[in-house]
Design a protein around this motif. Structure first.
Motif, mmCIF file in Angstrom:
data_model
loop_
_atom_site.group_PDB
_atom_site.id
_atom_site.type_symbol
_atom_site.label_atom_id
_atom_site.label_comp_id
_atom_site.label_asym_id
_atom_site.label_seq_id
_atom_site.Cartn_x
_atom_site.Cartn_y
_atom_site.Cartn_z
ATOM 1 N N ALA A 1 0.948 -1.302 0.120
ATOM 2 C CA ALA A 1 0.008 -0.153 -0.193
ATOM 3 C C ALA A 1 0.922 1.325 -0.204
ATOM 4 N N VAL A 2 1.826 1.281 -1.038
ATOM 5 C CA VAL A 2 2.895 2.543 -1.003
ATOM 6 C C VAL A 2 1.928 3.605 -2.040
ATOM 7 N N TRP A 3 1.568 4.585 -1.337
ATOM 8 C CA TRP A 3 0.907 5.564 -2.208
ATOM 9 C C TRP A 3 1.233 7.071 -1.788
ATOM 10 N N VAL A 4 1.505 7.857 -2.860
ATOM 11 C CA VAL A 4 1.760 9.282 -2.459
ATOM 12 C C VAL A 4 0.481 10.197 -3.274
ATOM 13 N N ASP A 5 0.153 11.011 -2.815
ATOM 14 C CA ASP A 5 -0.973 11.844 -3.430
ATOM 15 C C ASP A 5 -0.037 12.586 -4.774
ATOM 16 N N PHE B 1 2.212 15.536 -4.535
ATOM 17 C CA PHE B 1 3.317 15.440 -4.010
ATOM 18 C C PHE B 1 4.414 14.382 -4.614
ATOM 19 N N ARG B 2 4.126 13.851 -5.529
ATOM 20 C CA ARG B 2 4.753 12.958 -6.487
ATOM 21 C C ARG B 2 6.254 13.504 -7.145
ATOM 22 N N SER B 3 7.118 12.588 -7.237
ATOM 23 C CA SER B 3 8.498 12.912 -7.939
ATOM 24 C C SER B 3 9.098 14.104 -7.069
ATOM 25 N N ARG B 4 9.212 13.744 -5.576
ATOM 26 C CA ARG B 4 9.976 14.515 -4.601
ATOM 27 C C ARG B 4 10.730 13.649 -3.659
ATOM 28 N N GLY B 5 10.740 12.299 -4.123
ATOM 29 C CA GLY B 5 11.482 11.586 -3.215
ATOM 30 C C GLY B 5 10.694 10.892 -2.036
ATOM 31 N N ILE B 6 9.452 11.305 -2.097
ATOM 32 C CA ILE B 6 8.388 11.038 -0.641
ATOM 33 C C ILE B 6 8.368 9.515 -0.763
ATOM 34 N N GLY B 7 8.017 8.755 -1.787
ATOM 35 C CA GLY B 7 7.484 7.522 -2.209
ATOM 36 C C GLY B 7 8.846 6.737 -1.740
ATOM 37 N N GLY B 8 10.086 6.852 -2.332
ATOM 38 C CA GLY B 8 11.197 6.385 -2.017
ATOM 39 C C GLY B 8 11.396 6.320 -0.618
ATOM 40 N N GLU B 9 11.474 7.467 0.240
ATOM 41 C CA GLU B 9 11.440 7.369 1.610
ATOM 42 C C GLU B 9 10.621 6.770 2.409
ATOM 43 N N LYS C 1 4.292 -5.562 -13.189
ATOM 44 C CA LYS C 1 5.346 -5.240 -13.934
ATOM 45 C C LYS C 1 5.754 -4.049 -14.230
ATOM 46 N N ARG C 2 4.423 -3.175 -14.463
ATOM 47 C CA ARG C 2 4.873 -1.604 -14.694
ATOM 48 C C ARG C 2 5.242 -0.748 -13.725
ATOM 49 N N ARG C 3 5.414 -1.378 -12.228
ATOM 50 C CA ARG C 3 5.787 -0.545 -11.387
ATOM 51 C C ARG C 3 7.011 -0.937 -10.927
ATOM 52 N N THR C 4 7.803 -2.056 -11.529
ATOM 53 C CA THR C 4 8.683 -2.629 -10.990
ATOM 54 C C THR C 4 10.041 -1.622 -11.006
ATOM 55 N N SER C 5 10.282 -0.759 -11.918
ATOM 56 C CA SER C 5 11.463 0.161 -12.047
ATOM 57 C C SER C 5 11.298 1.144 -10.738
ATOM 58 N N PHE C 6 10.292 1.590 -9.989
ATOM 59 C CA PHE C 6 10.564 2.084 -8.869
ATOM 60 C C PHE C 6 11.102 1.446 -7.926
ATOM 61 N N TYR C 7 10.744 0.154 -7.482
ATOM 62 C CA TYR C 7 11.411 -0.550 -6.932
ATOM 63 C C TYR C 7 13.040 -1.050 -6.898
ATOM 64 N N GLU C 8 13.301 -1.149 -8.309
ATOM 65 C CA GLU C 8 14.426 -1.530 -8.685
ATOM 66 C C GLU C 8 15.484 -0.152 -8.538
HETATM 67 C C1 LIG Z 1 4.759 4.931 -7.050
HETATM 68 C C2 LIG Z 1 4.542 6.121 -6.169
HETATM 69 C C3 LIG Z 1 4.300 5.802 -4.798
HETATM 70 C C4 LIG Z 1 6.027 6.959 -6.124
HETATM 71 O O1 LIG Z 1 5.708 8.164 -5.217
HETATM 72 P P1 LIG Z 1 6.897 9.472 -5.736
HETATM 73 O O2 LIG Z 1 6.660 10.044 -4.300
HETATM 74 O O3 LIG Z 1 6.649 10.007 -6.768
HETATM 75 O O4 LIG Z 1 8.259 8.436 -5.812
HETATM 76 P P2 LIG Z 1 9.613 9.082 -5.787
HETATM 77 O O5 LIG Z 1 9.707 10.508 -5.941
HETATM 78 O O6 LIG Z 1 10.297 8.612 -4.562
HETATM 79 O O7 LIG Z 1 10.151 8.536 -7.100
HETATM 80 C C5 LIG Z 1 9.792 8.669 -8.112
HETATM 81 C C6 LIG Z 1 10.553 7.792 -9.235
HETATM 82 O O8 LIG Z 1 10.088 6.641 -9.040
HETATM 83 C C7 LIG Z 1 9.580 6.329 -10.447
HETATM 84 N N1 LIG Z 1 8.417 6.164 -10.394
HETATM 85 C C8 LIG Z 1 7.343 6.912 -10.097
HETATM 86 N N2 LIG Z 1 6.005 6.162 -10.055
HETATM 87 C C9 LIG Z 1 6.247 5.073 -10.785
HETATM 88 C C10 LIG Z 1 5.432 4.204 -11.222
HETATM 89 N N3 LIG Z 1 4.125 4.206 -10.913
HETATM 90 N N4 LIG Z 1 6.042 2.914 -11.795
HETATM 91 C C11 LIG Z 1 7.340 3.108 -12.052
HETATM 92 N N5 LIG Z 1 8.227 3.843 -11.806
HETATM 93 C C12 LIG Z 1 7.815 4.849 -10.880
HETATM 94 C C13 LIG Z 1 10.098 7.093 -11.347
HETATM 95 O O9 LIG Z 1 11.373 6.800 -11.749
HETATM 96 C C14 LIG Z 1 10.408 8.566 -10.621
HETATM 97 O O10 LIG Z 1 11.159 9.467 -10.829
HETATM 98 P P3 LIG Z 1 10.732 10.745 -11.773
HETATM 99 O O11 LIG Z 1 9.839 11.430 -10.818
HETATM 100 O O12 LIG Z 1 11.964 11.498 -11.974
HETATM 101 O O13 LIG Z 1 10.041 10.564 -13.029
HETATM 102 C C15 LIG Z 1 3.599 7.056 -6.690
HETATM 103 O O14 LIG Z 1 3.670 7.438 -7.943
HETATM 104 C C16 LIG Z 1 2.106 6.381 -6.495
HETATM 105 O O15 LIG Z 1 1.551 6.681 -5.362
HETATM 106 N N6 LIG Z 1 1.680 5.902 -7.359
HETATM 107 C C17 LIG Z 1 0.178 5.198 -7.391
HETATM 108 C C18 LIG Z 1 0.360 4.135 -6.383
HETATM 109 C C19 LIG Z 1 1.364 3.041 -6.712
HETATM 110 O O16 LIG Z 1 1.501 2.757 -7.897
HETATM 111 N N7 LIG Z 1 1.954 2.665 -5.752
HETATM 112 C C20 LIG Z 1 2.910 1.311 -5.809
HETATM 113 C C21 LIG Z 1 2.133 0.287 -5.828
HETATM 114 S S1 LIG Z 1 3.361 -1.419 -6.245
#
Ligand SMILES: CC(C)(COP(=O)(O)OP(=O)(O)OC[C@H]1O[C@@H](n2cnc3c(N)ncnc32)[C@H](O)[C@@H]1OP(=O)(O)O)[C@@H](O)C(=O)NCCC(=O)NCCS
Length: 157
Positions: free
Chosen positions: A86-90, A93-101, A124-131
């Motif tokens: 349940a990783v979610w960022v509104d 607030f996205r693309s500021r590193g909050i999801g990663g943190e 599969k479409r979300r795996t790059s975030f975790y990689e």
């Molecule tokens: C995925 C999510 C949590 C990332 O939050 P975030 O705060 O933007 O993450 P960060 O800023 O730490 O990292 C952003 C980077 O992660 C990657 N990224 C972000 N969302 C992504 C996604 N849905 N799929 C793949 N990569 C993603 C991108 O490389 C992005 O870099 P960029 O901003 O330079 O393009 C957010 O997009 C979200 O809430 N998405 C909807 C819910 C979701 O998909 N949750 C994950 C379930 S598996």
């Protein structure tokens, strides 16, 4: 104002927002009532005990994001525990590193609770975030949703 990340137990007033986002993203499409999800968060994540727990990212009183650590997340892999889920960022607030943190802090919380390894699964479409966060993929195409399973191990001191 800066973004803070804390355990939901420290800011329980965000339980409704956490439940709302989790419900809309993952449960509403399956017809599960919002009250059921908020009820589970209030009874499980706010209860005593290391796991489960939910983290909340917020800017003052404004909700920004969430991540959870839970015992089970993948029916086909009951032997794996715990999971980050349940990783979610509104959107604003996205693309500021909050999801990663949030993910890093969730893993650190599981390690602090004594676990040596933490799991997560992703489409599969979300795996790059975790990689990008350094997670290791150990399985692909698991279960009905064909998810990938990732691990992170406790850092060596
Ligand atoms: C995925 C999510 C949590 C990332 O939050 P975030 O705060 O933007 O993450 P960060 O800023 O730490 O990292 C952003 C980077 O992660 C990657 N990224 C972000 N969302 C992504 C996604 N849905 N799929 C793949 N990569 C993603 C991108 O490389 C992005 O870099 P960029 O901003 O330079 O393009 C957010 O997009 C979200 O809430 N998405 C909807 C819910 C979701 O998909 N949750 C994950 C379930 S598996």
């Amino acid at each position: 104002m800066t973004i803070a990340i804390c355990d939901l137990r420290e800011r329980p007033e965000f339980a409704g927002a956490v439940g709302d986002r989790i419900w809309r993203a993952w449960w509403e499409p399956q017809g599960v009532p919002l009250s059921y999800i908020v009820g589970r968060i209030e009874t499980e994540d706010l209860a005593e005990g290391a796991i489960p727990f939910a983290l909340v990212a917020h800017e003052g009183d404004t909700f920004a994001g969430t991540a959870s650590v839970i015992v089970d997340d993948l029916e086909e892999r009951p032997q794996y525990t715990p999971w980050i889920a349940a990783v979610w960022v509104d959107p604003q607030f996205r693309s500021r590193g909050i999801g990663g943190e949030l993910v890093n802090r969730a893993a650190a919380g599981a390690f602090a609770a004594g676990f040596q390894r933490v799991y997560l699964n992703a489409l599969k479409r979300r795996t790059s975030f975790y990689e990008g966060l350094g997670w290791t993929r150990i399985e692909e195409d698991v279960g009905k949703a064909a998810v990938s399973v990732f691990i992170r191990d406790v850092p060596v001191r």
